[in-house]
Write an enzyme that holds these catalytic residues in place. Structure first.
Site, PDB file in Angstrom:
ATOM      1  N   TRP A  31       0.653  -1.093  -0.052  1.00 38.49           N
ATOM      2  CA  TRP A  31      -0.096   0.070  -0.171  1.00 38.49           C
ATOM      3  C   TRP A  31       0.836   1.291   0.001  1.00 38.49           C
ATOM      4  CZ3 TRP A  31      -1.137  -3.488   4.186  1.00 38.49           C
ATOM      5  CH2 TRP A  31      -0.299  -3.157   5.330  1.00 38.49           C
ATOM      6  N   GLU A  44      -6.294   0.812   8.085  1.00 35.59           N
ATOM      7  CA  GLU A  44      -5.882   1.337   9.366  1.00 35.59           C
ATOM      8  C   GLU A  44      -6.626   0.702  10.280  1.00 35.59           C
ATOM      9  OE1 GLU A  44      -3.099   2.527   9.915  1.00 35.59           O
ATOM     10  OE2 GLU A  44      -2.642   3.061   8.017  1.00 35.59           O
ATOM     11  N   GLN A  49      -3.983  -3.363  16.475  1.00 37.67           N
ATOM     12  CA  GLN A  49      -3.410  -4.541  17.109  1.00 37.67           C
ATOM     13  C   GLN A  49      -3.180  -5.821  16.356  1.00 37.67           C
ATOM     14  OE1 GLN A  49      -3.225  -4.284  21.035  1.00 37.67           O
ATOM     15  NE2 GLN A  49      -2.632  -2.549  19.954  1.00 37.67           N
ATOM     16  N   LEU A  87      -9.776 -12.766  11.635  1.00 37.77           N
ATOM     17  CA  LEU A  87      -9.039 -11.637  11.900  1.00 37.77           C
ATOM     18  C   LEU A  87      -9.002 -11.269  13.201  1.00 37.77           C
ATOM     19  CD1 LEU A  87      -6.865 -10.241  10.497  1.00 37.77           C
ATOM     20  CD2 LEU A  87      -8.772  -8.348   9.634  1.00 37.77           C
ATOM     21  N   CYS A 199      14.446  -0.241  14.294  1.00 38.13           N
ATOM     22  CA  CYS A 199      14.052   0.094  15.927  1.00 38.13           C
ATOM     23  C   CYS A 199      12.982  -0.876  16.255  1.00 38.13           C
ATOM     24  CB  CYS A 199      13.722   1.219  16.139  1.00 38.13           C
ATOM     25  SG  CYS A 199      13.864   2.048  17.951  1.00 38.13           S
ATOM     26  N   CYS A 205      20.923  -0.792  16.091  1.00 34.43           N
ATOM     27  CA  CYS A 205      21.420   0.422  16.173  1.00 34.43           C
ATOM     28  C   CYS A 205      22.415   0.823  15.137  1.00 34.43           C
ATOM     29  CB  CYS A 205      21.881   0.811  17.702  1.00 34.43           C
ATOM     30  SG  CYS A 205      20.428   0.452  18.887  1.00 34.43           S
ATOM     31  N   CYS A 214      20.144   9.243  19.978  1.00 35.75           N
ATOM     32  CA  CYS A 214      19.076   8.432  20.770  1.00 35.75           C
ATOM     33  C   CYS A 214      19.679   8.550  22.034  1.00 35.75           C
ATOM     34  CB  CYS A 214      19.176   6.821  20.105  1.00 35.75           C
ATOM     35  SG  CYS A 214      18.383   5.835  21.018  1.00 35.75           S
TER      36      CYS A 214
END
Length: 370
Positions: A31, A44, A49, A87, A199, A205, A214
């Site tokens: 997308w 969205e 979750q 779902l 992250c 890192c 950071c």
DNA sequence: AAACCGGGGCC
DNA sequence: GGCCCAGGTTT
């Protein structure tokens, strides 16, 4: 300190580094660049979750079946739930149905383009509103979700619980200062991708474009931030699922909204405080309890029991088959006799589908023998 | 502001 | 079996 961390110069450098990283490090999601507010909205809601991997095939299927907000507004809720089956968090599907009708009937099919207005849609909160506003309408709305929250928490070495009021305030404060006026949707996508990859839960890192800024890396606490959320204890639930058979039809109940599997169909359940012993005594007891639903039945067989986890509950489910003899359903919820051939078209919970599939197999086997 | 919502995938 | 997921709503 927080104010210093987001000075104008700091923000400008941060944005440049994130954009440069995204040009080569962004994920190749199906997308990328999508601007249709309807598609962004559905996507969205699905992603709430729920992992990207789980959503991709569902989104594809959903949009083929309901390509426009008008087509969704005109669809039966059961049809939407059938596409959603598997779902989870089924209230999202009901909210999409309601929201589509609201957009068509109350908004005249015209989308609102600010995060504040979008939040009036059911199931659309601060994140989803900011996502639609920035991705579809080029509004410089901030976003905070799992990936950006983890990323921001490490960036600023936030020690508060990210779900607490203080944690949320700090995250949203940064999100709204950091989103640019220029191509905010692309920038928000870059932040999400950065939080999902470099992250991630296991941080990398050495690959981070903003490692120089950071705070938790500087403090050597990247592995400890954000703090693990406390987990509620799992509660065991024991239920007996009654598959009532009447010729070629089975009795299905509809789970009430606001309860487990709200809106989905399934089999009526008898609550137990522990597993059953599969005794003759139990069989007679089941018959007498089913009689309280208005149906006279004869116990037929025990099926294989199984477990099914939902949120903080572990369900121990014992399906049985009982033959209907007389009477009609007078139980506390909506129910219908549904033909075996029609089971595939009904939205069933994953547990209900599992039982239905097994029953279909049993009946086919018996039919072949007869 | 905390609690709850009551799913599912991945390791 | 533990951990996490492009959160939202309720109390």
């Amino acid at each position: 300190m927080e104010r210093d961390a987001v000075s104008g110069e700091w923000v400008a450098r941060f944005r440049r580094n994130v954009r440069r990283w995204y040009a080569r490090g962004g994920r190749d999601l199906p997308w990328v660049g999508e601007r249709d507010p309807y598609v962004v909205w559905v996507r969205e809601i699905m992603l709430q979750q729920t992992t990207v991997t789980a959503v991709v095939p569902y989104l594809d299927r959903f949009l083929k079946r309901f390509p426009t907000v008008e087509s969704l507004a005109g669809a039966e809720s059961a049809e939407v739930l059938r596409v959603w089956e598997g779902l989870g968090y089924y209230s999202r599907a009901r909210n999409l149905s309601r929201g589509a009708k609201m957009i068509v009937e109350e908004w005249g099919g015209q989308w609102r383009n600010t995060a504040t207005e979008l939040q009036s849609l059911p199931g659309v909160g601060p994140y989803t509103a900011g996502a639609i506003a920035s991705f579809a309408f080029d509004q410089s709305a901030g976003i905070v979700e799992a990936n950006t929250a983890r990323f921001y928490a490490r960036l600023l070495a936030l020690r508060s619980d990210l779900h607490s009021g203080e944690g949320r305030r700090q995250l949203w404060s940064l999100a709204e200062r950091i989103v640019p006026r220029d191509r905010p949707g692309e920038f928000n996508q870059a932040l999400i991708d950065l939080g999902a990859t470099v992250c991630g839960v296991t941080p990398q890192c050495q690959e981070c474009p903003v490692r120089g800024s950071c705070r938790s890396l500087e403090l050597g606490e990247v592995e400890r931030i954000p703090a693990r959320a406390s987990r509620r204890d799992v509660t065991d639930v024991f239920e007996l699922l009654v598959v009532m058979r009447r010729g070629k039809r089975l009795l299905l109940i509809q789970h009430p909204d606001g309860e487990r599997w709200g809106g989905m169909w399934g089999f009526p359940a008898l609550s137990r405080d522990r597993a059953l012993a599969r005794s003759r005594f139990d069989e007679r007891l089941i018959e007498s309890e089913v009689a309280d639903w208005g149906c006279d039945v004869e116990f037929q067989e025990w099926m294989d029991e199984f477990q099914h986890g939902v949120t903080r509950f572990r369900l121990h489910l014992q399906p049985i088959v009982a033959m209907w003899r007389s009477g009609s359903w007078e139980g506390p919820v909506t129910a219908e006799w549904v033909g075996i051939d029609e089971l595939a078209t009904r939205p069933l919970s994953v547990a209900g589908r599992r039982v239905a599939t097994r029953v279909e197999r049993i009946l086919r086997h018996n039919g072949a023998q007869a």
